[in-house]
Design an enzyme around this catalytic site. Structure first.
Site, PDB file in Angstrom:
ATOM      1  N   GLY A 525       0.823  -1.196   0.000  1.00 60.18           N
ATOM      2  CA  GLY A 525       0.000   0.000   0.000  1.00 60.18           C
ATOM      3  C   GLY A 525       0.855   1.244   0.000  1.00 60.18           C
ATOM      4  N   ARG A 526       0.283   2.316  -0.498  1.00 59.70           N
ATOM      5  CA  ARG A 526       1.032   3.579  -0.577  1.00 59.70           C
ATOM      6  C   ARG A 526       0.053   4.737  -0.486  1.00 59.70           C
ATOM      7  NH1 ARG A 526       5.943   5.567  -3.101  1.00 59.70           N
ATOM      8  NH2 ARG A 526       6.553   3.394  -3.449  1.00 59.70           N
ATOM      9  N   GLY A 527       0.448   5.761   0.268  1.00 61.31           N
ATOM     10  CA  GLY A 527      -0.361   6.962   0.396  1.00 61.31           C
ATOM     11  C   GLY A 527       0.518   8.169   0.591  1.00 61.31           C
ATOM     12  N   GLY A 530       2.854   7.765   3.693  1.00 60.32           N
ATOM     13  CA  GLY A 530       3.932   6.792   3.729  1.00 60.32           C
ATOM     14  C   GLY A 530       3.596   5.553   2.930  1.00 60.32           C
ATOM     15  N   VAL A 532       3.247   1.197   2.983  1.00 59.28           N
ATOM     16  CA  VAL A 532       2.952   0.047   3.839  1.00 59.28           C
ATOM     17  C   VAL A 532       3.588  -1.194   3.231  1.00 59.28           C
ATOM     18  CG1 VAL A 532       1.153  -1.300   4.957  1.00 59.28           C
ATOM     19  CG2 VAL A 532       0.790   1.136   4.525  1.00 59.28           C
ATOM     20  N   LYS A 546       3.812   0.246   8.406  1.00 57.41           N
ATOM     21  CA  LYS A 546       3.661   1.535   7.724  1.00 57.41           C
ATOM     22  C   LYS A 546       4.866   2.397   8.027  1.00 57.41           C
ATOM     23  CE  LYS A 546       0.506   5.484   7.336  1.00 57.41           C
ATOM     24  NZ  LYS A 546      -0.757   6.073   7.828  1.00 57.41           N
ATOM     25  N   ASP A 638     -10.921  11.278   8.715  1.00 58.05           N
ATOM     26  CA  ASP A 638     -10.527  10.839   7.371  1.00 58.05           C
ATOM     27  C   ASP A 638     -11.164   9.488   7.050  1.00 58.05           C
ATOM     28  OD1 ASP A 638      -9.325  11.121   4.915  1.00 58.05           O
ATOM     29  OD2 ASP A 638      -7.404  10.301   5.545  1.00 58.05           O
TER      30      ASP A 638
END
Length: 760
Positions: A525-527, A530, A532, A546, A638
């Site tokens: 995962g990516r946001g 950062g 994951v 993360k 959020d």
């Protein structure tokens, strides 16, 4: 025979005050204790403690309390001192309890060196208790003054340390005056160790590289009190606790701030007279104690003494008797670039006093930077391998060289600015000239007083008695040394300290998480905050790790995540198993969710209508717990499909609390938001219209998630003028009796294949 008895009587008067057997544990009004009379010693009822004049130098005495020990001389275990910074004369000095109720210590019968400043209209009495407390009582038993309220460098069992008190170390082992180290409650209610030197001061415990909550300390307390019991359990109102290595045994104990700045708990047999052993200590690495070797010097680990001080190349020691003064330069440094060079000292760190911080600077750039500043004494250069997101060197120019130590494990070097062609460039750390840290001078006070004529025969008897006493002393001393050596050979020795557990979930090291993720190889995962990664811990638990991006939120998101999730416990909230806070790295360790996020599954055939309903209900339960059931309400801020994770059974868990905000139970509104929080498309109108922020912002975001689950349309992707909510309202308004507006908005992939009723 009469002569022999007379000699033995004189010999007994020459014994140390530590072995005095005073018959009284109290001092009455209009009475005094004299420095010249060795029998003027108060002894507690059980014989545990003694109080009297204790020698601290040539013709220098301090009124003190110590553990009653036979023949301890000037090495008694002192636990309290009245006049440590103003010793009194060896003749004519007295401690008197006046008729006014004031206790006064006079130097040579003329100058007041110390007093309790107490007044009473009734009679008063001074008592020495078996717990080591010297207390002044009036006739009704009220405490007018007590030594427990004015500690010096030692705490005894059940003696509290309050917010207005502090422990102050002695200057050295032979100089009992106030030193540079202090244990106290800071203004943030945290118990700290402080180096307060002549030129600089800094906190070194808890580790200043970490925040208070990372060390298990809480700033949210108003009592500010710390104490320990006779079993060896220490407790402080900031949440710090420890237990002694010999916890549970009934022993004599004392917690002392030693001359080297380390806080240690000592213990020995309850009967006394044995060897003190360390059953806990705050700092296991003494070279990390600030100011331990002074400015422009270096501390190295020494197996014998624990540390060894050395001057930097081109510097000389200021005082051979006091390392706290450090070293001074033997050269004059020019500000001209062509007249200076830099000496590299490998694996050397100087903590603090950086006048700036420059990431991604090469060694040459750092040299040029320091060369242009006359105040720059050198610079710290670190190049950390496998740094994220790339290998970045760091440059820390220094305006002072303090708290220096050499460690083979430190991944950095110090570059010292010296004159060019000074023959210093080839010096290595192990070639630095050093002295033992223990060579500290005894404090000497000059005293003058009139001489008196003495009878020759009395003088002869006294000298003869002294000779006999010396022989007796050495005989007992040899026997005592033999017993101590035997005890040490049987296994008694100094115990090392340990670090207390900081939090209820685990703190990982960066190397552990690198190993768990095989070098952060498998990205799941990516946001914006950062990336994951998937990993496996040493106990074979699968985790999601993360790694926060420093450029986006970084420290603020990390603090919010740990402090919020650490207080929560609900089946529909993500499980945080641990964290890593090492240098600039901030990582969070979660339980691995097998089916990823809701956003990844919305287009999947695996989510039928029943599972979507269960996910909606579970998410609502998690949010309701945050809004209504926590001791401190929490706004997530959020809520979106990307932050709703699904486990192996598709049970939802709300995650990512980096933008969360605790809310006071006493108010539904919270004015402390300094910026808009959330994701476009899911954000409530309150953020844009600057309206009061309540739990309704999460409810609005949750409603947008429900609409996305039903329609299959993301509000983020909708055209600005035809948002998802607006389109649904239009369908409702234009629907007629024969057309169902529900069928118009529902995701075609989720429509029932076997029935045609609108309600399906």
């Amino acid at each position: 025979m009469a002569t022999l008895l007379f000699l033995l009587l004189l010999l007994s008067t020459l014994s140390s005050p530590c072995s005095s057997s005073a018959s009284s544990d109290s001092l009455s009004m209009d009475s005094s204790l004299s420095v010249e009379n060795t029998d003027d010693v108060l002894t507690s009822p059980g014989g545990v403690f003694s109080a009297g004049f204790f020698p601290v130098g040539d013709n220098a005495y301090v009124f003190s309390i110590w553990f009653s020990e036979a023949l301890c001389g000037s090495n008694c275990s002192v636990v309290w001192m009245a006049n440590r910074d103003q010793p009194v004369n060896g003749k004519g000095s007295k401690l008197s309890l006046l008729k006014s109720g004031n206790i006064v210590l006079t130097d040579a019968g003329r100058i007041t060196a110390w007093s309790t400043n107490t007044v009473t209209r009734s009679s008063a009495k001074l008592y020495l208790h078996d717990n080591g407390n010297l207390a002044l009582y009036d006739i009704e038993g009220e405490v007018l003054w007590q030594s427990f309220d004015f500690p010096t460098d030692t705490l005894l069992p059940e003696q509290p340390l309050f917010k207005d008190m502090q422990l102050v170390s002695s200057t050295s082992k032979t100089n009992y005056s106030s030193g540079f180290y202090k244990l106290y409650f800071d203004t943030d209610n945290v118990l700290r160790l402080l180096y307060d030197g002549p030129e600089a001061s800094s906190i070194y415990w808890p580790d200043p590289e970490f925040m208070s909550w990372e060390a298990g300390r809480s700033t949210f307390n108003s009592t500010r009190v710390a104490f320990f019991n006779s079993l060896g359990n220490f407790s402080s109102s900031d949440g710090f606790t420890f237990t002694a290595a010999d916890y549970g045994d009934r022993l004599q104990r004392r917690l002392k701030l030693d001359v080297d700045g380390n806080l240690r708990l000592y213990s020995r047999g309850d009967g006394g007279g044995g060897t003190w052993v360390v059953s806990w200590q705050a700092m296991t690495q003494t070279c990390r104690i600030h100011g331990v070797c002074g400015p422009n010097s270096l501390c190295n680990y020494d197996p014998g003494s624990g540390k060894r001080c050395s001057c930097l190349p081109g510097f000389k020691i200021k005082s051979f008797s006091d390392w706290s003064l450090g070293c001074e330069p033997e050269f004059n440094l020019s500000c001209t670039r062509s007249e200076i060079e830099f000496v590299q000292l490998k694996n050397v760190e100087f903590f603090g006093y950086d006048y700036a911080f420059y990431p991604n600077y090469t060694l040459q750039m750092c040299e040029d930077l320091c060369s242009r500043s006359c105040n720059c004494k050198g610079f710290q250069f670190k190049f950390i391998k496998h740094d994220y997101p790339s290998n970045i060197p760091y440059c820390y120019p220094k305006n002072a060289l303090l708290n220096g130590h050499h460690s083979p494990n430190f991944e950095g070097d110090i570059y010292l600015k010296v004159p060019r062609n000074s023959s210093l460039s080839n010096i290595r750390v192990n070639q630095l000239i050093g002295l033992e840290c223990s060579g500290l001078a005894t404090k000497h006070l000059d005293r003058t007083y009139p001489k008196r004529q003495e009878d020759r025969s009395v003088r002869f008897v006294l000298l003869f008695s002294i000779a006999v006493g010396v022989v007796e002393f050495f005989g007992i001393f040899l026997v005592w040394c033999f017993l101590i050596r035997t005890h040490q050979n049987s296994g008694a020795g100094e115990l090392q300290g340990y670090s207390p557990i900081a939090t209820h979930f685990r703190r990982f090291t960066l190397s552990e998480l690198k190993k768990a993720t095989r070098g952060f190889r498998e990205e799941i995962g990516r946001g914006a905050g950062g990336i994951v990664y998937k990993g496996m811990l040493s106990d074979h638990r699968v985790v999601a790790i993360k790694r926060l991006n420093e450029a986006y939120q970084g420290e603020a998101e990390f603090q919010a995540e740990v402090s919020t999730i650490g207080k929560l416990n609900h089946m529909n909230l993500i499980d945080l198993w641990g964290y890593c806070a090492e240098g600039k790295h901030r990582l969070l360790v979660y339980k691995y969710m097998e089916h990823g996020s809701l956003a990844e599954n919305l287009t999947s055939n695996a989510l039928d209508s029943e599972k979507r309903f269960d996910i909606a209900v579970g998410t609502a339960k998690g949010l309701a717990y945050l809004h209504e059931e926590c001791l401190e309400w929490v706004l997530h801020c959020d809520v979106k499909p990307q932050n709703i994770l699904l486990d192996s059974d598709y049970h939802p868990k709300v995650s990512d609390f980096g933008l969360s905000q605790p809310v006071n139970r006493g108010s539904r509104t919270n004015p402390r938001f300094s910026r808009i929080r959330g994701t476009r498309g899911y954000m409530a109108p309150e953020w844009v219209l600057n309206l009061p922020i309540t739990s309704k912002v999460d409810v609005y975001s949750y409603g947008m998630v429900l609409l996305e689950m039903v329609t299959g349309k993301s509000p983020y992707e909708e055209n600005e003028h035809r948002m998802l909510v607006k389109r649904i309202r239009e369908n409702m308004n234009t629907a007629n009796a024969t057309d169902s507006w529900v069928e118009k908005i529902i995701d075609p992939r989720q429509r029932c294949k076997t029935c045609h009723e609108p309600s399906s």
